[in-house]
Design a protein around this motif. Sequence first.
Motif, PDB file in Angstrom:
ATOM      1  N   SER A 111     -11.515  -1.818 -10.860  1.00  0.00           N
ATOM      2  CA  SER A 111     -10.537  -2.896 -10.619  1.00  0.00           C
ATOM      3  C   SER A 111      -9.110  -2.369 -10.721  1.00  0.00           C
ATOM      4  O   SER A 111      -8.233  -2.751  -9.929  1.00  0.00           O
ATOM      5  N   ALA A 112      -8.876  -1.471 -11.681  1.00  0.00           N
ATOM      6  CA  ALA A 112      -7.544  -0.869 -11.787  1.00  0.00           C
ATOM      7  C   ALA A 112      -7.225  -0.025 -10.567  1.00  0.00           C
ATOM      8  O   ALA A 112      -6.089  -0.018 -10.075  1.00  0.00           O
ATOM      9  N   VAL A 113      -8.214   0.702 -10.048  1.00  0.00           N
ATOM     10  CA  VAL A 113      -7.996   1.482  -8.827  1.00  0.00           C
ATOM     11  C   VAL A 113      -7.699   0.565  -7.658  1.00  0.00           C
ATOM     12  O   VAL A 113      -6.805   0.823  -6.836  1.00  0.00           O
ATOM     13  N   LYS A 114      -8.426  -0.546  -7.563  1.00  0.00           N
ATOM     14  CA  LYS A 114      -8.216  -1.492  -6.458  1.00  0.00           C
ATOM     15  C   LYS A 114      -6.849  -2.170  -6.553  1.00  0.00           C
ATOM     16  O   LYS A 114      -6.216  -2.451  -5.521  1.00  0.00           O
ATOM     17  N   ASP A 115      -6.386  -2.422  -7.756  1.00  0.00           N
ATOM     18  CA  ASP A 115      -5.061  -3.036  -7.926  1.00  0.00           C
ATOM     19  C   ASP A 115      -3.927  -2.051  -7.701  1.00  0.00           C
ATOM     20  O   ASP A 115      -2.773  -2.469  -7.579  1.00  0.00           O
ATOM     21  N   GLY A 116      -4.209  -0.769  -7.673  1.00  0.00           N
ATOM     22  CA  GLY A 116      -3.166   0.229  -7.513  1.00  0.00           C
ATOM     23  C   GLY A 116      -2.599   0.719  -8.814  1.00  0.00           C
ATOM     24  O   GLY A 116      -1.573   1.427  -8.820  1.00  0.00           O
ATOM     25  N   SER A 117      -3.224   0.366  -9.939  1.00  0.00           N
ATOM     26  CA  SER A 117      -2.706   0.821 -11.230  1.00  0.00           C
ATOM     27  C   SER A 117      -2.927   2.309 -11.443  1.00  0.00           C
ATOM     28  O   SER A 117      -2.153   2.969 -12.140  1.00  0.00           O
ATOM     29  N   VAL A 118      -3.980   2.852 -10.839  1.00  0.00           N
ATOM     30  CA  VAL A 118      -4.250   4.291 -10.940  1.00  0.00           C
ATOM     31  C   VAL A 118      -3.576   4.956  -9.750  1.00  0.00           C
ATOM     32  O   VAL A 118      -4.087   4.953  -8.625  1.00  0.00           O
ATOM     33  N   LEU A 119      -2.423   5.533  -9.989  1.00  0.00           N
ATOM     34  CA  LEU A 119      -1.628   6.091  -8.893  1.00  0.00           C
ATOM     35  C   LEU A 119      -2.215   7.374  -8.337  1.00  0.00           C
ATOM     36  O   LEU A 119      -1.987   7.716  -7.175  1.00  0.00           O
ATOM     37  N   SER A 120      -2.964   8.103  -9.141  1.00  0.00           N
ATOM     38  CA  SER A 120      -3.462   9.412  -8.696  1.00  0.00           C
ATOM     39  C   SER A 120      -4.644   9.308  -7.745  1.00  0.00           C
ATOM     40  O   SER A 120      -4.939  10.258  -7.019  1.00  0.00           O
ATOM     41  N   HIS A 121      -5.325   8.154  -7.732  1.00  0.00           N
ATOM     42  CA  HIS A 121      -6.526   8.023  -6.899  1.00  0.00           C
ATOM     43  C   HIS A 121      -6.425   6.728  -6.103  1.00  0.00           C
ATOM     44  O   HIS A 121      -6.394   5.638  -6.688  1.00  0.00           O
ATOM     45  N   PRO A 122      -6.373   6.799  -4.786  1.00  0.00           N
ATOM     46  CA  PRO A 122      -6.278   5.586  -3.967  1.00  0.00           C
ATOM     47  C   PRO A 122      -7.643   4.905  -3.840  1.00  0.00           C
ATOM     48  O   PRO A 122      -8.689   5.465  -4.174  1.00  0.00           O
ATOM     49  N   GLU A 123      -7.597   3.699  -3.341  1.00  0.00           N
ATOM     50  CA  GLU A 123      -8.835   2.945  -3.136  1.00  0.00           C
ATOM     51  C   GLU A 123      -9.571   3.458  -1.907  1.00  0.00           C
ATOM     52  O   GLU A 123      -8.972   3.643  -0.834  1.00  0.00           O
ATOM     53  N   LEU A 124     -10.864   3.679  -2.045  1.00  0.00           N
ATOM     54  CA  LEU A 124     -11.676   4.158  -0.930  1.00  0.00           C
ATOM     55  C   LEU A 124     -12.241   2.971  -0.150  1.00  0.00           C
ATOM     56  O   LEU A 124     -12.370   1.864  -0.681  1.00  0.00           O
ATOM     57  N   PRO A 125     -12.591   3.172   1.113  1.00  0.00           N
ATOM     58  CA  PRO A 125     -13.182   2.067   1.895  1.00  0.00           C
ATOM     59  C   PRO A 125     -14.507   1.613   1.282  1.00  0.00           C
ATOM     60  O   PRO A 125     -15.307   2.414   0.801  1.00  0.00           O
ATOM     61  N   GLY A 126     -14.738   0.298   1.335  1.00  0.00           N
ATOM     62  CA  GLY A 126     -15.978  -0.254   0.816  1.00  0.00           C
ATOM     63  C   GLY A 126     -16.035  -0.400  -0.693  1.00  0.00           C
ATOM     64  O   GLY A 126     -17.126  -0.608  -1.244  1.00  0.00           O
ATOM     65  N   THR A 127     -14.877  -0.317  -1.356  1.00  0.00           N
ATOM     66  CA  THR A 127     -14.878  -0.398  -2.819  1.00  0.00           C
ATOM     67  C   THR A 127     -15.275  -1.787  -3.301  1.00  0.00           C
ATOM     68  O   THR A 127     -16.036  -1.933  -4.275  1.00  0.00           O
TER      69      THR A 127
END
Length: 1169
Positions: free
Chosen positions: A452-468
Amino acid sequence: MALFPAFAGVSEAPNSGSSRKELDWLSNPSFCAGTVTTVGRATEEATALVSAGSPLTRSPLKSEPSDESDTNKKLRQTSRKKKKEKRKKRKHQHHKKTRRRRGSPSSSGSEPGTDSEKDGDGPPSSGRGGGPAAKQLTPANTTAAEIGPRFVWLEDVQALTGETFRTDKKPDPANWEYKSLYRGDIARYKRKGDSCLGINPKKQCISWEGASTEKKHSHKHVERYFTKKNVGLMNTDGVAVSSKTQPPSSEPVSFIPVTGPDGAAPPVTSWLNPLGIYDQSTTQWLQGQGPSEQESKQPDVQPDQESVLLKAKVEEFNRRVRENPRDTQLWMAFVAFQDEVMRSPGLYAIEEGGQERRRRSVRLLLEKKLAVLERAVESNPSCVDLKLAKLRLCTELWEPSTLLREWQKLVFLHPNNTALWQKYLLFCQSQFSTFSVSKIHSLYGKCLSTLSAVKDGSVLSHPELPGTEEAMLGLFLQQCHFLRQAGHSEKAVSLFQAMVDFTFFKPDSVKDLSTKGQVEFFEPFWDSGEPRAGEKGARGWRAWMHQQERGGWVVISPDEEEDDPEDDEQEIREKTLPRWQVWLAAERSRDQRHWRPWRPDKTRKQTEEDCEDPERQVLFDDVGQSLIRLSSPALQFQLVVAFLQLLGVPSGFSPPASCLYLAMDENSIFDNGLYDEKPLTFLNLSFSGVSCVGRMDPFGCRRWTRGHGREGEEFICNIFHLAMPLFSGRERSQLCSSWLRYETAKVIWCLHTKNKKRLKSRGKNCKKLAKNLLKEPENCNNFCLWKQYAHLEWLLGNTEDARKVFDTALSMAGSRDLKDCEVCELSLLYAELELELELEPDLRGAATARALHILTRLAEHGPYGPYAAQVPAVHVLKARKAYEHALQDCLGGSCVSDPAAADSLHRLVSVVKCFMLFQYLTVGIDASVRIYEQVFAKLKGSVSPDGPGLEGSASAQSVSGALEAVTLMHTSLLRFHMRVGVYPLAPLRQALSEALKLYPSNQVLWRSYVQIQSKSHSASKTRRFFDAITRSATPLEPWLFAVEAEKMRKRLVETVQRVDGREVYATIPETGLTHRIRALFENAIRSDLGSQCPLLWRMYLNFLVSLGNKERSKGVFYKALQNCPWAKVLYLDAVGYFPDEMQEILDLMTEKELRVRLPLEELELLLED
């Protein structure tokens, strides 16, 4: 001196000078004549010393060192010097000289003494002299050195008595270290016979501990070809030979010449090789010669063609990975190629002239693959697939703790990869040594919160991948089924309740916040004690937030008619049953009644302290981390449908493929239901072997939708009332259809049990629900609901009322004809129900005319009219033309060119089904089969890998589903025709075989295939087909149904062999069915999907218990826990199979934190009451 010292004193004959020179080789000039007499006198003196002493007594165990004489001291000192000198110079010839001196006649007992030495009675230093040091010793010392300090030879003693024996006064420290005497110190003997003198053989006997004296004839066991030793011999490489074809000769030949692969010249005929059949090396061996240096350097066997090709492949792989190090698929292919390398002969020799011996070691193969993968990871450090393959490979090489650390490192490096998270959770979930429910539950929460943090953009080092987002929903469903299988049904239901409020009733003021912020605002609502989704009076998070902003909350007045809860039912009804049966019944009863979270009833002034079982309460910490945001409307609808499916409502939803086999834990996939009675109109509930909450039934119970208790039914009704206003259109229609199908399934269960009283009440409630749904403005023209309502009336036996409902619905359709797929499905079901009346002998003929009337009026453009008379032939021809045009439009138009349009695919399926049934009624089964073949040939190219257009596209699954539906219609029609007439089985078997190759996970097709093949006397075709499918297909259904087919055949054999429980035809061989079934189970659990499928382990355990092999069954049970430690049904099955291990199994459940609702202490109290 002569060579033989004993005859040194014999005078030589005179005049023997010439002969003396010839016999000089017999002389031994290094020997002195005085030595022999000195040795003889020393022996006599030692004998006199022994005989002059005190008489011998029978106390050999006592040693008195104070009584030793000076002679013994001198002997000991001399012996020590002798030992030191002999350690420095020990040669073989000195031993020979000592033996010769012992052999002189001056020593009266030389021969027995030598025998004693050979038997090992004394140490090496005793009785052995000679060497340079012997010349410096005095006669007494020489005698002591020869005899030694510990031993006196009985033959040397002059006065022999019957009580004489040897005394050894030196203690042996080995007696303190070993359990018995040294075998060399024990006299050897042979016992003649097993009897003993002095006993009465009729009344007395002796049991000898040793082996019997009878000669044992060793029967060498003949080893079969499949033993480990012979398999190794069969796998050894043979020497390649060849024979050149020559023209036939008229002269007879005595042998067939065979030449080597190098084409060497034939050997020359000689006196050693008269026939010319020996090769050069054999001829040299006969002559006593070895091969020349050049020949020895030449390799004996030239590499064959296979080794050359394999070496070329290895070089090609090395060249390609060197040129394209970023090609991950090439690296994976290179890893898989190592299996072929290990199976083939060695490519490189250990030394020149020899071929490498292959080591078929699994560890060697794993290390080779690991080396290749390490090179691949070095070249592709960001590739997750290669790292996953490495971890999967290291499972058999590394310790679990090391493997867990590597998994944690990999997840830390790639926190946005959902597939990696899914495999990591599965790895932790299946580690029995470190497994606990709370640990895995918190791990799921950590996974979902991180994503959820990755999807919200809180984790700047790893972008959201398709199909998350889709993968997150799949992980959430996997967590809910994990909790359900572990017995924590309350937490699974609470997770869905929280997600419904968090997704559909979110206040507008918090929608712009991150997921973590929204969860923080959601916590006060969860802890406020307000009604949640499914509970009475639930209004949602948004309404509660608005009311809190206004101030206060409206208190709902309780209903006065509310009855007491069902918890007061008597749990233990039969106290006379065994303890384990009472516990199982009570545990399953509590599971069935207590699957909802316990909430304090404010109307009764209850608090949280009033809960008898604290585990029934679900806190916010149990659900907070697992809350996720779903923005897609399709995923939001899937959430609601999955919730209904968990509650036991047949909503048509199947868990994602990633967690389907993890959740599969019941044997409903083998249940045909009403398929045999109603081959065309059976109700496929499609539970896919996944149980619902509250169900921990014993293995083998049929899965019927019986419904829950009163509170459970109210909970499900509240969910429907809460969810239906959230959707519109097709989603709302599907929810209404699922609700009505759920009630219809309960009616079918009452029909099966023939409970007329309950059937009447269930049917009444179901019809009331259908009418209420059809009264709603949105559902007036919902032909899906009309179809289900009419089908319900037909099932209840109200045929005329059902026909009126069908006629009314078709009249409302107007002139939509074949363009509306819902009208086509309604007409198709009406015609199929009429056609199934052909199965009743009294109604044949008229049913066919009614079905033909329905399908003919569907193809016409006019309004529908009830059946009055048979359809004229002209109308039949017009209808056939209309069907043909509609089919061509669907196949050649937008259906195949643009398969993304779901409506066009639905129309295609509906038109094909109606046309197939129409042709069957008018022409025959062959015409229907031709239509199916035409559609199958057209659509198969779209879904096949060899097809031109749709490979890899997102719409391939839609086309595949359409073809699957058409195939089901085709097989059902063939089954029906075989019921009403005579028709060969081959077309149906061929259609099912072709369909199962395309859809190996379709359970309906597998059920049909297994059922028709069980009637065949020969199982070879079925087994070959299953073997081919299991090798190529990934799903687990082929393995499950292969086992079921063999079990059906085994039951058939047992019914023939037994009548009324007695074996009457025991001579009929079993043909190895038991071993084959066991082999199928073992092969199935080797796969990743099979090893973590609770249903497969339950089947395996049940089969072994049925054979009566209790010890092997226990081993399989503990092996199942190593792979599926979370499945509570496995523990419950084990309690039923092994009642003696009940306490141990319950302790194990408590240790792993599985839900035990009835502890044994409480059971004892209930039994006392």
